[in-house]
Design an enzyme around this catalytic site. Structure first.
Site, PDB file in Angstrom:
ATOM      1  N   ASN A   9       0.867  -1.180   0.000  1.00  0.00           N
ATOM      2  CA  ASN A   9       0.000   0.000   0.000  1.00  0.00           C
ATOM      3  C   ASN A   9       0.901   1.226   0.000  1.00  0.00           C
ATOM      4  O   ASN A   9       1.517   1.533   1.015  1.00  0.00           O
ATOM      5  CB  ASN A   9      -0.892  -0.037   1.248  1.00  0.00           C
ATOM      6  CG  ASN A   9      -1.687   1.241   1.417  1.00  0.00           C
ATOM      7  OD1 ASN A   9      -1.834   2.019   0.488  1.00  0.00           O
ATOM      8  ND2 ASN A   9      -2.197   1.458   2.622  1.00  0.00           N
ATOM      9  N   TRP A  10       0.952   1.874  -1.128  1.00  0.00           N
ATOM     10  CA  TRP A  10       1.899   2.996  -1.257  1.00  0.00           C
ATOM     11  C   TRP A  10       1.369   4.284  -0.620  1.00  0.00           C
ATOM     12  O   TRP A  10       2.094   5.273  -0.543  1.00  0.00           O
ATOM     13  CB  TRP A  10       2.227   3.242  -2.729  1.00  0.00           C
ATOM     14  CG  TRP A  10       2.996   2.131  -3.380  1.00  0.00           C
ATOM     15  CD1 TRP A  10       3.366   0.929  -2.828  1.00  0.00           C
ATOM     16  CD2 TRP A  10       3.487   2.113  -4.726  1.00  0.00           C
ATOM     17  NE1 TRP A  10       4.047   0.166  -3.749  1.00  0.00           N
ATOM     18  CE2 TRP A  10       4.144   0.873  -4.929  1.00  0.00           C
ATOM     19  CE3 TRP A  10       3.441   3.018  -5.789  1.00  0.00           C
ATOM     20  CZ2 TRP A  10       4.744   0.526  -6.146  1.00  0.00           C
ATOM     21  CZ3 TRP A  10       4.027   2.675  -7.000  1.00  0.00           C
ATOM     22  CH2 TRP A  10       4.680   1.439  -7.157  1.00  0.00           C
ATOM     23  N   LYS A  11       0.105   4.287  -0.249  1.00  0.00           N
ATOM     24  CA  LYS A  11      -0.515   5.460   0.375  1.00  0.00           C
ATOM     25  C   LYS A  11      -0.299   6.709  -0.513  1.00  0.00           C
ATOM     26  O   LYS A  11      -0.214   6.569  -1.728  1.00  0.00           O
ATOM     27  CB  LYS A  11       0.030   5.679   1.794  1.00  0.00           C
ATOM     28  CG  LYS A  11      -0.007   4.391   2.620  1.00  0.00           C
ATOM     29  CD  LYS A  11       0.266   4.612   4.067  1.00  0.00           C
ATOM     30  CE  LYS A  11       0.371   3.273   4.772  1.00  0.00           C
ATOM     31  NZ  LYS A  11       0.377   3.387   6.225  1.00  0.00           N
ATOM     32  N   HIS A  94      -9.066   0.751   5.059  1.00  0.00           N
ATOM     33  CA  HIS A  94      -7.768   0.968   5.711  1.00  0.00           C
ATOM     34  C   HIS A  94      -7.974   1.879   6.931  1.00  0.00           C
ATOM     35  O   HIS A  94      -8.801   2.792   6.913  1.00  0.00           O
ATOM     36  CB  HIS A  94      -6.782   1.603   4.727  1.00  0.00           C
ATOM     37  CG  HIS A  94      -5.383   1.602   5.259  1.00  0.00           C
ATOM     38  ND1 HIS A  94      -4.944   2.572   6.132  1.00  0.00           N
ATOM     39  CD2 HIS A  94      -4.361   0.744   5.081  1.00  0.00           C
ATOM     40  CE1 HIS A  94      -3.682   2.306   6.459  1.00  0.00           C
ATOM     41  NE2 HIS A  94      -3.302   1.202   5.832  1.00  0.00           N
ATOM     42  N   GLU A  96      -6.427   4.315   8.000  1.00  0.00           N
ATOM     43  CA  GLU A  96      -6.291   5.753   7.744  1.00  0.00           C
ATOM     44  C   GLU A  96      -7.568   6.318   7.122  1.00  0.00           C
ATOM     45  O   GLU A  96      -7.950   7.453   7.387  1.00  0.00           O
ATOM     46  CB  GLU A  96      -5.061   6.007   6.856  1.00  0.00           C
ATOM     47  CG  GLU A  96      -3.773   5.783   7.641  1.00  0.00           C
ATOM     48  CD  GLU A  96      -2.601   5.291   6.824  1.00  0.00           C
ATOM     49  OE1 GLU A  96      -2.625   5.382   5.586  1.00  0.00           O
ATOM     50  OE2 GLU A  96      -1.641   4.781   7.447  1.00  0.00           O
ATOM     51  N   GLU A 166      -5.045  -5.486  10.494  1.00  0.00           N
ATOM     52  CA  GLU A 166      -4.003  -4.490  10.722  1.00  0.00           C
ATOM     53  C   GLU A 166      -4.258  -3.783  12.058  1.00  0.00           C
ATOM     54  O   GLU A 166      -5.036  -2.812  12.111  1.00  0.00           O
ATOM     55  CB  GLU A 166      -4.014  -3.447   9.605  1.00  0.00           C
ATOM     56  CG  GLU A 166      -3.739  -4.034   8.232  1.00  0.00           C
ATOM     57  CD  GLU A 166      -3.195  -2.980   7.296  1.00  0.00           C
ATOM     58  OE1 GLU A 166      -2.057  -3.153   6.839  1.00  0.00           O
ATOM     59  OE2 GLU A 166      -3.874  -1.980   7.057  1.00  0.00           O
ATOM     60  N   GLY A 172       2.762   1.790  10.791  1.00  0.00           N
ATOM     61  CA  GLY A 172       3.669   2.924  10.651  1.00  0.00           C
ATOM     62  C   GLY A 172       4.375   3.303  11.938  1.00  0.00           C
ATOM     63  O   GLY A 172       4.985   4.362  12.026  1.00  0.00           O
ATOM     64  N   SER A 212       3.843  -2.681  10.267  1.00  0.00           N
ATOM     65  CA  SER A 212       5.295  -2.667  10.429  1.00  0.00           C
ATOM     66  C   SER A 212       5.959  -3.998  10.062  1.00  0.00           C
ATOM     67  O   SER A 212       6.923  -4.408  10.715  1.00  0.00           O
ATOM     68  CB  SER A 212       5.673  -2.233  11.851  1.00  0.00           C
ATOM     69  OG  SER A 212       5.216  -0.920  12.103  1.00  0.00           O
ATOM     70  N   GLY A 233       3.057  -1.271   4.281  1.00  0.00           N
ATOM     71  CA  GLY A 233       3.040   0.162   4.016  1.00  0.00           C
ATOM     72  C   GLY A 233       4.444   0.674   3.744  1.00  0.00           C
ATOM     73  O   GLY A 233       4.964   0.567   2.635  1.00  0.00           O
TER      74      GLY A 233
HETATM   75  C1  PEP Z   1      -0.430  -0.151   6.177  1.00  0.00           C
HETATM   76  O1  PEP Z   1      -0.541   1.059   6.078  1.00  0.00           O
HETATM   77  O2  PEP Z   1      -1.295  -0.894   5.714  1.00  0.00           O
HETATM   78  C2  PEP Z   1       0.739  -0.671   6.886  1.00  0.00           C
HETATM   79  C3  PEP Z   1       0.731  -1.907   7.275  1.00  0.00           C
HETATM   80  O3  PEP Z   1       1.772   0.220   7.090  1.00  0.00           O
HETATM   81  P1  PEP Z   1       3.221  -0.126   7.712  1.00  0.00           P
HETATM   82  O4  PEP Z   1       3.694  -1.384   7.043  1.00  0.00           O
HETATM   83  O5  PEP Z   1       4.048   1.059   7.370  1.00  0.00           O
HETATM   84  O6  PEP Z   1       3.011  -0.317   9.179  1.00  0.00           O
END
Ligand code: PEP
Length: 250
Positions: A9-11, A94, A96, A166, A172, A212, A233
């Site tokens: 997921n490049w956000k 997600h 966010e 998640e 993050g 993470s 992410g």
């Molecule tokens: C995500 O945003 O779906 C995610 C898992 O981010 P990260 O890997 O940076 O924790």
């Protein structure tokens, strides 16, 4: 057999040129793998990403989608727009989107319905916040998110659903659920599906872990029996890291 999947997921990262460069790197270095590889660039980059990945084993997904078919929703993107761009997978729910854009379970249920009605594959995200885990309420929160956002779909729709657990406290933050915590929750989720839908659907549904995941912890997390891959992410923004995580799938 259920699929192993690693999705990036490049956000809101990577402009068009950066998207092309990262995809070039991924395509040139993709290892032999049993995993399905998914990348989710921004809307602006989707058509370029689809063209670039044509003929590779990389699938392009959108990060979001509106629930309506069309209409006066300034700034939004519809399911048919995605399909016309040959994007057949969408990430929904997600954390966010839930936290910053007010997406509720009820809204997500509508987005899920629209996606499935048009034949898209949905990567449905959910997970508890830190306070829920600290108070021991995490199983209840996850169950509500699934029951209210997803469990209304017809049994046939489950073929097009991938789950992504998640925990918000691990996204993050550099804080990862331990492999045991991930396995415990994934087993709980699979059991819920077994009871609410059917044991066969539970067995066939891929459940990804996100939060993470990095090259140095991926293999251990993915090695758990109910973890079928990851939603990544930060580490998806560097080809070497993302592909090392893909290599964590055995
Ligand atoms: C995500 O945003 O779906 C995610 C898992 O981010 P990260 O890997 O940076 O924790």
């Amino acid at each position: 057999m259920r699929k192993k999947i690693v999705a990036g997921n490049w956000k809101m990262n990577n402009d068009l040129q950066q998207t092309e460069a990262l995809l070039d790197d991924l395509i040139a270095n993709t290892p032999e793998t049993i995993a399905k590889i998914v990348v989710a660039p921004s809307f602006v980059s989707l058509t370029t990403a689809v063209a670039k990945t044509h003929g590779t084993n990389i699938i392009v997904a959108a990060q979001n989608m509106h629930q309506a078919e069309s209409g006066a929703y300034t700034g939004e993107v519809s399911v048919n727009m995605l399909k016309s761009a040959k994007v057949n997978t969408v990430i929904l729910g997600h954390s966010e989107r839930r936290a910053y854009f007010g997406e509720t379970n009820a809204l997500l249920a509508k987005k899920v319905d629209t996606s499935l009605a048009h034949g898209l594959t949905v990567i449905f995200c959910f997970g508890e916040e830190l306070a829920d885990r600290q108070s021991g309420n995490h199983f209840n929160v996850v169950e509500s998110q699934l029951r209210e956002g997803l469990f209304h779909i017809a049994q046939s729709g489950w073929d097009s659903v991938v789950l992504a657990y998640e925990p918000v406290w691990a996204i993050g933050t550099g804080e990862t659920a331990s492999p045991e915590q991930a396995q415990e929750m994934h087993a709980f989720i699979r059991n819920l599906i077994s009871e609410a839908v059917s044991p066969a659907v539970a067995e066939e549904t891929s459940i990804l872990y996100g939060g993470s995941v990095k090259p140095d912890n991926a293999a251990e997390i993915f090695g758990k029996p109910d973890v079928d891959g990851g939603l990544i992410g930060g580490a998806a923004l560097k080809a070497a890291d993302f592909l090392a995580i893909v290599n964590g799938i055995q």
